[in-house]
Design a protein around this motif. Structure first.
Motif, PDB file in Angstrom:
ATOM      1  N   LEU A 330     -12.246 105.958   5.513  1.00  0.00           N
ATOM      2  CA  LEU A 330     -13.525 106.478   6.027  1.00  0.00           C
ATOM      3  C   LEU A 330     -13.772 106.138   7.495  1.00  0.00           C
ATOM      4  O   LEU A 330     -14.749 105.492   7.848  1.00  0.00           O
ATOM      5  CB  LEU A 330     -14.672 105.934   5.165  1.00  0.00           C
ATOM      6  CG  LEU A 330     -14.516 106.168   3.662  1.00  0.00           C
ATOM      7  CD1 LEU A 330     -15.603 105.466   2.900  1.00  0.00           C
ATOM      8  CD2 LEU A 330     -14.490 107.649   3.351  1.00  0.00           C
ATOM      9  N   ALA A 371     -15.830 112.937   1.492  1.00  0.00           N
ATOM     10  CA  ALA A 371     -16.433 111.696   0.972  1.00  0.00           C
ATOM     11  C   ALA A 371     -17.946 111.628   1.158  1.00  0.00           C
ATOM     12  O   ALA A 371     -18.676 111.398   0.184  1.00  0.00           O
ATOM     13  CB  ALA A 371     -15.750 110.484   1.603  1.00  0.00           C
ATOM     14  N   PRO A 372     -18.482 111.799   2.372  1.00  0.00           N
ATOM     15  CA  PRO A 372     -19.945 111.708   2.499  1.00  0.00           C
ATOM     16  C   PRO A 372     -20.681 112.788   1.719  1.00  0.00           C
ATOM     17  O   PRO A 372     -21.751 112.530   1.152  1.00  0.00           O
ATOM     18  CB  PRO A 372     -20.186 111.844   4.007  1.00  0.00           C
ATOM     19  CG  PRO A 372     -18.938 112.427   4.562  1.00  0.00           C
ATOM     20  CD  PRO A 372     -17.831 111.986   3.682  1.00  0.00           C
ATOM     21  N   MET A 375     -20.749 111.703  -1.893  1.00  0.00           N
ATOM     22  CA  MET A 375     -21.742 110.649  -2.110  1.00  0.00           C
ATOM     23  C   MET A 375     -23.151 111.252  -2.185  1.00  0.00           C
ATOM     24  O   MET A 375     -23.971 110.863  -3.021  1.00  0.00           O
ATOM     25  CB  MET A 375     -21.686 109.617  -0.988  1.00  0.00           C
ATOM     26  CG  MET A 375     -20.364 108.891  -0.822  1.00  0.00           C
ATOM     27  SD  MET A 375     -19.769 108.067  -2.301  1.00  0.00           S
ATOM     28  CE  MET A 375     -18.356 109.117  -2.696  1.00  0.00           C
ATOM     29  N   ALA A 397     -26.321 111.456   4.141  1.00  0.00           N
ATOM     30  CA  ALA A 397     -24.897 111.803   4.069  1.00  0.00           C
ATOM     31  C   ALA A 397     -24.655 113.307   4.019  1.00  0.00           C
ATOM     32  O   ALA A 397     -23.565 113.773   4.364  1.00  0.00           O
ATOM     33  CB  ALA A 397     -24.263 111.135   2.847  1.00  0.00           C
ATOM     34  N   GLY A 401     -21.749 114.405   6.441  1.00  0.00           N
ATOM     35  CA  GLY A 401     -20.568 115.058   5.891  1.00  0.00           C
ATOM     36  C   GLY A 401     -20.376 116.455   6.439  1.00  0.00           C
ATOM     37  O   GLY A 401     -19.255 116.860   6.781  1.00  0.00           O
ATOM     38  N   SER A 406     -16.976 111.056   8.644  1.00  0.00           N
ATOM     39  CA  SER A 406     -16.561 110.398   7.401  1.00  0.00           C
ATOM     40  C   SER A 406     -17.302 109.100   7.159  1.00  0.00           C
ATOM     41  O   SER A 406     -17.475 108.666   6.008  1.00  0.00           O
ATOM     42  CB  SER A 406     -15.046 110.122   7.435  1.00  0.00           C
ATOM     43  OG  SER A 406     -14.318 111.294   7.676  1.00  0.00           O
ATOM     44  N   ALA A 409     -20.000 107.796   4.374  1.00  0.00           N
ATOM     45  CA  ALA A 409     -19.764 107.240   3.036  1.00  0.00           C
ATOM     46  C   ALA A 409     -19.571 105.731   3.047  1.00  0.00           C
ATOM     47  O   ALA A 409     -19.427 105.115   1.984  1.00  0.00           O
ATOM     48  CB  ALA A 409     -18.532 107.905   2.405  1.00  0.00           C
ATOM     49  N   VAL A 420     -15.549 104.036  -5.154  1.00  0.00           N
ATOM     50  CA  VAL A 420     -15.855 105.013  -4.101  1.00  0.00           C
ATOM     51  C   VAL A 420     -14.586 105.457  -3.378  1.00  0.00           C
ATOM     52  O   VAL A 420     -14.372 106.655  -3.151  1.00  0.00           O
ATOM     53  CB  VAL A 420     -16.870 104.418  -3.098  1.00  0.00           C
ATOM     54  CG1 VAL A 420     -16.996 105.314  -1.862  1.00  0.00           C
ATOM     55  CG2 VAL A 420     -18.225 104.259  -3.767  1.00  0.00           C
ATOM     56  N   SER A 424     -12.947 109.127  -3.320  1.00  0.00           N
ATOM     57  CA  SER A 424     -12.800 109.757  -2.008  1.00  0.00           C
ATOM     58  C   SER A 424     -11.375 110.250  -1.787  1.00  0.00           C
ATOM     59  O   SER A 424     -11.156 111.376  -1.327  1.00  0.00           O
ATOM     60  CB  SER A 424     -13.191 108.765  -0.909  1.00  0.00           C
ATOM     61  OG  SER A 424     -12.931 109.293   0.369  1.00  0.00           O
TER      62      SER A 424
END
Length: 507
Positions: A330, A371-372, A375, A397, A401, A406, A409, A420, A424
């Motif tokens: 991330l 990833a974000p 989340m 997020a 995102g 990144s 997250a 997580v 991801s």
């Protein structure tokens, strides 16, 4: 106790400021005062010397060389990476307290200026090399972003100006000097050439900036001239980014070596102005132009031909690997390696609109967005699995995102790294593979959904993104639910939430 701290990360964006906030909060929770100086991409507001003098200890949570390090000489110091500042701020504060209690650092107070404190004994050679490399990459990324987006906009406008896909070819054939000498303000063709030319100018700095600031990280200011000269030499012989990496390290070590020569007092004044830049530039220029340039250029040509020859399953596997790298830490070093691999390909000249380099850039950007967004989605569909603070972070997020940041997250990974990061990686790898399978292309190195008009196959871009976010969300929710049941006697988070909702407010 009173502490002063400095935080910095390779890009100078998210980690820098998240580490600062985490250290401030951890210090306050432990009953200490922490004043942080962020050396980020928007500049540095230095801590007042009075505050530094009153501090008991110093914390460096930095992946780059700390600017003005000598200001903190003589104070007990803890030197850690920026990620520890984000993920383990309480432990870093404890280490700083222990350093203060261990006693002050010996300093020659008779000296005219305090000496720069030595690097910590536990800093490995690998950590130093990574720090030097990230110094170069962090200064290069703004040139990549500005130049890449301008070039992509130029090509997009050219397709409108010339009325079709052939515009991408026509815009490169225009005599730029003649056009600028008689610029037609109302001509879309003129503006497309202007955007393309400006972006190309920015891209021309990529290798010299990378090389120059790697050398700067090693030798400080004496490394800048030979570093930039070496980078320019690498461009001249077509050694590209690999050549820039080589000249950056060569220039840094050569300049540092020359700067440590014992010379008569009368020569000290001309050393940084004439002797160091002259000798180091001659040596680096000779090595790149005469000795190393041809073999490195051959390696770069081979890599380009290899990428252009990839197809089918090979591209899909590469997309999955790059996506997984983007989702693994991330915004950390693995993420940056994949991002640099994607962006440096954009500087290759003479690429077709469906070249592998553009497909790689699309897979890299998509992988970094997953990833974000996952989340954010997870905190929306299964609120009971997250704290109120995490749900607030989830709302932020969405934008992070969508903008290809990144680091959005990171708060979730800090609280629950195993689940997580696993989610991801799986989701980002899925998106990277699908992006390659759908032949999505991207000429812009940054921007997320805001550069959607510059995407080739934008519908499939969104499909690949949605699929990866869905997979990542599903994996995260499943793993968190399994952990929740294990720690709550088999009850699901939904059951617990429903039971709490039935409890009268007075209770």
């Amino acid at each position: 106790m009173k502490f002063v701290a400095v935080t910095s990360c390779p890009t100078g964006i998210a980690h820098t400021y998240m580490a600062a906030e985490a250290l401030e909060q951890a210090g306050k929770a432990a009953g200490h005062e922490v004043v942080v100086e962020t050396q980020g991409s928007i500049g540095t507001e230095e801590i007042d010397d009075v505050v530094i003098a009153a501090a008991d200890g110093v914390i460096f949570a930095a992946d780059l060389e700390v600017q003005g390090r000598e200001r903190f000489a003589g104070k007990p110091t803890v030197d850690v990476g920026v990620k520890r500042g984000v993920h383990e701020p309480a432990k870093v504060i404890e280490e700083a307290v222990a350093a203060v209690e261990a006693g002050p650092v010996a300093v020659d107070t008779a000296a005219a200026a305090p000496a720069t404190p030595a690097k910590p004994k536990d800093q490995s050679t690998g950590s130093k090399v990574r720090q030097w490399l990230m110094t170069g990459v962090s200064h290069m990324i703004p040139f990549v972003a500005a130049g890449g987006i301008l070039i992509a906009l130029g090509f997009m406008l050219a397709q409108v100006a010339w009325g079709g896909a052939e515009g991408a070819i026509e815009v490169t054939a225009v005599d730029q000097k003649a056009l600028f000498a008689d610029f037609q303000w109302g001509s879309l063709q003129a503006w497309s050439v202007l955007l393309l030319a400006t972006g190309q100018l920015a891209f021309n700095f990529l290798v010299p900036v990378l090389s120059g600031y790697i050398a700067y990280g090693i030798a400080d200011r004496p490394g800048l001239v030979p570093g930039f000269v070496g980078g320019a030499a690498a461009v001249m012989v077509d050694a590209g980014f690999l050549g820039g990496l080589v000249t950056g390290f060569l220039a840094g070590f050569i300049a540092r070596w020359i700067s440590r020569w014992k010379v008569p007092k009368g020569m000290r004044g001309i050393m940084p102005v004439i002797v160091i830049p002259l000798l180091s530039s001659i040596i680096v220029g000779f090595l790149m132009l005469v000795v190393l340039g041809v073999p490195i250029a051959g390696l770069m040509s081979g890599l380009t031909n290899f990428l252009n020859g990839l197809s089918g399953d090979q591209l899909i596997i590469l997309g999955a690997i790059l996506g997984a790298m983007m989702g693994s830490d991330l915004g950390g070093p693995i993420n940056k390696v994949a991002y640099t691999f994607g962006t440096t390909g954009l500087a290759t000249t003479g690429l077709a609109s469906d070249a592998a380099q553009y497909k790689i850039m699309a897979a890299v950007m998509l992988g970094g967005m997953v990833a974000p967004l996952a989340m954010a989605l997870a905190t929306t569909v299964r609120k009971s699995l997250f704290t109120e603070q995490e749900r607030q972070n989830g709302r932020a997020a969405w934008l992070l995102g969508a903008s290809f940041i990144s680091e959005g997250a990171i708060p979730f990974a800090a609280a629950d790294p195993l689940r997580v990061i696993a989610a991801s990686i799986i989701g980002s790898a899925t998106t990277g593979a699908l992006s390659m399978a759908f032949n999505v292309t991207l000429m812009a190195p940054h921007g997320g959904i805001w550069v959607l008009p510059l995407v080739g196959g934008w519908i499939w871009f969104l499909v690949a993104l949605a699929a990866g976010v869905a997979v990542s969300t599903l994996v995260l929710v499943t793993l968190k639910e399994m952990h929740f049941r294990k720690t709550h006697g088999g009850l699901s988070s939904t059951q617990i939430s429903d039971e709490l909702a039935d409890v009268p407010a007075s209770a």
